[in-house]
Design an enzyme around this catalytic site. Structure first.
Site, short mmCIF file in Angstrom:
data_model
loop_
_atom_site.label_atom_id
_atom_site.label_comp_id
_atom_site.label_asym_id
_atom_site.label_seq_id
_atom_site.Cartn_x
_atom_site.Cartn_y
_atom_site.Cartn_z
N HIS A 260 83.42 20.41 -30.71
CA HIS A 260 82.07 20.96 -30.56
C HIS A 260 81.06 19.86 -30.85
O HIS A 260 81.06 19.29 -31.95
CB HIS A 260 81.90 22.13 -31.54
CG HIS A 260 80.59 22.84 -31.38
ND1 HIS A 260 80.32 23.65 -30.31
CD2 HIS A 260 79.48 22.86 -32.14
CE1 HIS A 260 79.10 24.15 -30.42
NE2 HIS A 260 78.57 23.68 -31.53
N ASP A 262 77.11 19.29 -30.89
CA ASP A 262 75.76 19.83 -30.75
C ASP A 262 74.92 18.82 -29.97
O ASP A 262 74.87 17.64 -30.35
CB ASP A 262 75.16 20.13 -32.12
CG ASP A 262 75.84 21.33 -32.77
OD1 ASP A 262 76.11 22.30 -32.04
OD2 ASP A 262 76.12 21.29 -33.97
N ASP A 372 79.20 28.80 -30.88
CA ASP A 372 78.39 28.52 -32.07
C ASP A 372 76.96 29.06 -31.98
O ASP A 372 76.09 28.62 -32.69
CB ASP A 372 78.36 26.99 -32.28
CG ASP A 372 77.75 26.60 -33.60
OD1 ASP A 372 77.89 27.37 -34.56
OD2 ASP A 372 77.11 25.53 -33.68
N HIS A 577 71.44 25.33 -28.59
CA HIS A 577 71.46 26.29 -29.69
C HIS A 577 71.09 25.76 -31.08
O HIS A 577 71.27 26.47 -32.08
CB HIS A 577 72.81 27.04 -29.74
CG HIS A 577 73.99 26.19 -30.09
ND1 HIS A 577 74.94 25.83 -29.17
CD2 HIS A 577 74.39 25.64 -31.25
CE1 HIS A 577 75.87 25.11 -29.76
NE2 HIS A 577 75.57 24.97 -31.03
ZN LIG Z 1 76.74 24.07 -32.50
#
Ligand SMILES: [Zn+2]
Length: 1029
Positions: A260, A262, A372, A577
């Site tokens: 993951h 971001d 997430d 997000h």
């Molecule tokens: Zn995230």
């Protein structure tokens, strides 16, 4: 089989095995101490430091200075380029040779001008393999570069991870040497680790744990760390244990590598580009060594970054995608917020994402992937289905603070009835490590035992990147089918969901939104980002409408599809997000606001050029008058400001045709004049023939009457437009969370700086103004505006805000009794309770909505509209709009500064649907636009829709088709209706299409006399492909 005496002392046997592999105790004589053999110094080490993120080719030209292990580099956000010259000793023949690199920060190894491997201590990657088995003809003298980013996997928070970055941090190099790596020791260590974990984690009542205990104990007996020839007998004992197989009913885990990343969070967008490269190049190295290893990877934007910045790495990724090992998932441009983006933005997330994956890899994604994100709109199932996706994976609802979500595998049903097969990995994580505890947790947590026998296990370091390691793969390899533990397959999302679908007869259905009972401050934090998102969504809508009208009406107009795509991609990127929720560091906020500025600048230019093109159409030409463009699909009669600022502006009341243009002078209509009266008691009465409002001296709304029915909207003795402050100190996640207990700290804002005074009192607009003091540092100035013909009263608000851990809201107690309030969401609306009966009800003490919320009883209701806010709450009869927060982490200056926003209160007879609340909320958000220097004979309209329930939301050029448009409509009332779309555009033929604009050739949309008849289910979205003649 075991040597006597083995006493019945579980503790000593277990700890004996633990100490045998400890990296703290007894490393002088235990197995761990033998992991590395001989070491050898580097020939030379030198460094070049820079504040910028420079390309490799530029970096290696620079002047490198000698440096050594133990030196510190930085500060934060700098980059250090190390040049490493090394020579592998001749006598390390047949050995596995590593460059062992331990430092703070995140590193990338470059060899022969290419990135080859990421190195991050936090991500348990500290070795670059120079040779797996050194041969004589291999190069022994090698020059490498190591690019070290001076930030951790999680940025550089001062004191805690989510604190604002420490800009002065130094990054130390702790180890840089050549070393012989003993692979056989590593293999045994992994065997021991897994056995020890099985002993510790299986229930006392499970005999399998004891079998693991005695196996591990006997392995210690057999294994002499200084004598590798003893390892094989220990290893075969372990193998014998792990190869004792399960019965057929055992749960099956689908292990997939994941990382993951971001797209921006505690680090800026620019660093994410390098995080992708570091993480993914390491994944490719693992794929080369482990042909069964599969890796799932989301976010088209990140692929685009790597394509732009690391083209050679990108071609390798394409190769592994074709091999089926590197698996693109998600289908969206970024993993966006699931609440705040508009319906059209969500469609574009999929359109840009799916088109990217199709173009680059030859396939659309089959799964939506949002592990997430802070809650999921009830319109997503339909949007997914429209984008060719019927499967969804997340795990975030495991973060609920109040209620445990009851399913892991289920059908999720949206507001229109669309369903998608949904899976929450029961381990509640997207960054597992392949350990025994991950397996056991998954099986234990699975809330669909007996209903779903398959689960996902996503393994690999995440959030800040990192990804899987060889150790994780080695662990999973041992427990593929080992009695007492779930079976583990190296798998893919397609395989997992196919298995779940094939045996879905017992699965439950969850209808409506997936509301996250946490992070509810994210509807409000970083108000400027929210405002810009809303404005840019509206601007791009208007540019597309105007450009389509120009394309169809004006010869020679060229539709700016490339530029619009770039602007959409910027807008979509900021919907990531951690950006639109406002949970990022200040650097990211600055980048995001910069992107919005770019959208505003270029978008305004594109709008201007489309409007210019409209000057040469059959119905409009250059002239000396001013025209008005209405981009919304209904006729509007509104007051518009023609020139000047604020109270000085010249006003006109305009009737503008649906998605069309009219001359200012042609459209004037007469209605009741607006009056404003200062009454004897100092209160001010404003009236326009539709509503009458009375404000007290402090700006509070003490009466609002809907004149048509003489119905009062404000309860006796209550105050609307009441500003209230709350203490806002969450438990940890500062920018994210507002907790239930903040409601206990309510304090009305009552200090008047300037009482209500009349600012303007023309027949078209009445405006009064007042100022309040929030604190020494924060003030509110508000203009309360009532326009002719407007069914709502508007509150144009300016706030100077310099608070810490405070929350500003505005309240409207209304004389309406209803157990539910209605909130606008993407392409529709939903209801949430106004009471707090159960924990599921009160956990929603702060909720999100888009342009409006409404409470209605039979025959009457009140709607609260806004132009850039998302946080709402309605408790009993009090409607509250959340305005500003003041968190201090991860951005210490979040929301400090000047803010402008508008909300409006609209009382109505009948239902909100029949009262056109939805249309009025659009009107507030999509102002009429002026086109100067034109002449036209009569008003012109491009499209009309016969049913007030159906909203023509979008008109755009079809992707890749110069002379075709896509129009998107949705049913907004929650009703089944027939609607006729009429157009004055030259439409030759029309087809139904999906959200990816793929025509459904079995479903033509018959065009008769420029009209298309359509049938809608409640909240159905319909897209049409219109070919122009
Ligand atoms: Zn995230």
């Amino acid at each position: 089989m075991y040597h006597p005496p083995v006493l019945k002392n579980k503790r000593t046997l277990l700890e004996r095995a633990e100490k045998f592999i400890s990296d703290i105790y007894f490393t002088d004589c235990n197995l761990r101490g033998r992991l590395y053999g001989d070491t050898h110094q580097l020939t030379s080490l030198s460094v070049f430091q820079t504040a910028k993120r420079v390309q490799y080719s530029e970096a290696i030209q620079q002047n490198f200075q000698p440096c050594k292990v133990g030196d510190a580099f930085g500060p934060t956000w700098w980059t250090c380029w190390f040049r490493i010259v090394l020579k592998i000793p001749e006598d390390w023949r047949e050995k596995e040779v590593h460059l062992r690199w331990e430092s703070d920060g995140e590193a990338m190894v470059w060899r022969d001008d290419q990135p080859v491997q990421g190195l991050t201590k936090e991500g348990e990657k500290t070795s670059y393999i120079l040779s797996e088995c050194l041969k004589q003809d291999e190069p022994h003298s090698i020059t490498l570069y190591v690019e070290l980013a001076c930030n951790g996997l999680f940025g550089a928070g001062q004191g805690s991870a989510i604190a604002p970055p420490d800009l002065n941090r130094k990054f130390t190099l702790q180890k840089a040497e050549l070393v012989v790596f003993n692979r056989d020791v590593q293999e045994l260590l992994t065997d021991f680790e897994m056995l020890v974990d099985i002993v510790k984690l299986l229930d006392e009542g499970d005999q399998r744990g004891y079998q693991a205990l005695f196996t591990a104990n006997e392995m210690v007996n057999l294994c002499e760390p200084t004598d590798p020839s003893t390892f094989s007998s220990a290893q075969s004992l372990a193998q014998k244990f792990f190869s004792q197989r399960n019965g057929q009913s055992q749960h099956i885990m689908h292990a997939m590598g994941h990382c993951h990343i971001d797209s921006a969070w505690l680090w800026p967008y620019e660093e994410t580009i390098r995080k992708c490269a570091r993480s993914w190049v390491s994944v490719l190295r693992l794929m080369e060594k482990n042909p069964e290893f599969k890796f799932t990877c989301s976010q088209a934007q990140q692929f685009q970054w790597v394509k732009d910045w690391y083209p050679a790495l990108y071609s390798q990724i394409q190769y592994f995608v074709q091999k089926g090992q590197f698996i693109p998932v998600g289908g969206t441009w970024v993993e966006m917020d699931g609440n705040l983006p508009s319906g059209e933005s969500m469609v574009r997330q999929f359109l840009e994402g799916q088109n990217f994956f199709k173009t680059e890899f030859g396939q659309y994604c089959k799964e939506f992937w949002l592990p997430d994100t802070f809650g999921y709109s009830a319109q997503l199932p339909q949007i997914m289905q429209g984008a060719g996706i019927s499967r969804f994976l997340t795990q975030k609802l495991s973060w609920n603070l109040v209620n445990t979500f009851p399913h892991n595998t289920f059908f999720w049903e949206g507001i229109d009835g669309s369903q998608v097969l949904t899976h929450f990995p029961p381990g509640n994580s997207y960054e597992m490590k392949g350990k025994v505890e991950d397996l056991i947790k998954t099986v234990k947590n699975n809330k669909d035992k007996g209903r779903a026998n398959h689960s996902a296990m996503l393994f690999g370091f995440g959030d800040g990147g990192g990804g899987p390691t060889q150790l994780m793969l080695d662990r999973l390899q041992r427990v593929r089918d080992s009695d007492g533990l779930p079976r583990v397959n190296m798998s893919s999302p397609d395989r997992l969901f196919s298995e779940l679908q094939a045996d879905s007869g017992l699965l439950c259905t969850w209808s409506g939104e997936l509301f996250l009972e946490l992070h509810n401050g994210t509807y409000t934090t970083q108000a400027k980002i929210k405002l810009e998102n809303r404005r840019c969504e509206a601007l791009l809508h208007d540019v597309e409408v105007a450009s389509c009208l120009a394309l169809s009406q004006s010869v020679g107009f060229s539709y700016p599809n490339k530029e619009l795509q770039e602007l959409w991609r910027l807008l979509l990127l900021n919907q990531f997000h951690d950006v639109i929720p406002g949970t990022c560091i200040e650097m990211v906020v600055e980048d995001a606001l910069g992107y919005y500025k770019e959208i505003q600048r270029t978008g305004s230019r594109l709008l201007l050029s489309a409007c210019n093109a409209l000057r040469s159409t059959p119905w409009m030409e250059a002239g000396s008058s001013t025209a008005v463009l209405n981009t919304l699909p209904w006729e509007r009669t509104e007051v518009i400001a023609l020139s000047g600022e604020g109270s000085q502006s010249r006003l006109a009341l305009i009737k503008a045709p649906c998605m069309g243009v009219t001359l200012l002078t042609d459209s004037a209509v007469s209605v009741s004049a607006v009056t404003v009266t200062v009454q004897a008691d100092g209160t001010v009465r404003m009236k326009n023939g539709l509503v009458q409002a009375v404000l007290d001296k402090t700006g509070r709304l003490i009466s609002l009457i809907l004149l048509q029915t003489n119905r009062e909207a404000i309860p006796d003795g209550c105050f609307g437009n009441q500003f209230v402050m709350f203490d806002d100190v969450p438990l940890y996640w500062d920018a994210w969370d507002v907790m239930d207990y903040h409601l206990q700290t309510r304090k009305p804002v009552t200090t008047v700086v300037r009482p209500v005074e009349v600012v303007s009192s023309g027949a078209l607009r009445a405006c009064v103004s007042f100022s309040l003091r929030i604190s020494e540092k924060s003030h509110i100035t508000q203009e309360v505006i009532l326009d002719a013909n407007s069914p709502y009263i508007k509150f144009s608000t300016h706030v100077d805000w310099a608070e810490a851990h405070k929350f500003l809201k505005v309240e409207f107690p209304v004389q309406v009794r209803s157990s539910n309030a209605t909130y606008e969401i993407q392409f529709g609306h939903l209801q949430r309770p106004t009471h707090r009966n159960t924990s599921w009800d009160w956990a929603r003490f702060e909720v999100w909505g888009h342009k409006w919320a409404d409470v209605s009883e039979h025959g009457f209701g009140v709607a609260l509209l806004n132009d850039c806010k998302y946080g709402y709450s309605v408790h009993q009869n009090v409607m509250t709009l959340s305005l500003l927060r003041a968190p201090k982490a991860p951005d210490a200056s979040a929301d400090v500064g000047h803010h402008e926003f508008t909300y409006a209160l609209m009382p109505h007879a009948g239902s909100f649907q029949d009262a056109s609340v939805i249309q009025h909320a659009y009107n507030l958000n999509f102002p009429l636009r002026l086109i100067p220097d034109v002449s036209m004979a009569r008003p012109w309209s491009g499209f009309t829709v016969s049913s007030p329930a159906v909203i023509l939301e979008t008109i755009k050029q079809a992707e890749g088709k110069k002379n075709a448009l896509v129009v998107r409509l949705y049913e907004s009332h929650g009703s089944s209706v027939l609607a006729v779309l009429s157009t004055s555009l030259p439409v030759k033929e029309a087809w139904h299409c999906d959200l990816l604009e793929r025509p459904n050739y079995s479903h033509p949309a018959e065009v008769h006399n420029s009209k298309i008849s359509l049938t809608f289910r409640p909240f159905q979205i319909i897209s049409l492909l219109l070919h122009l003649s």
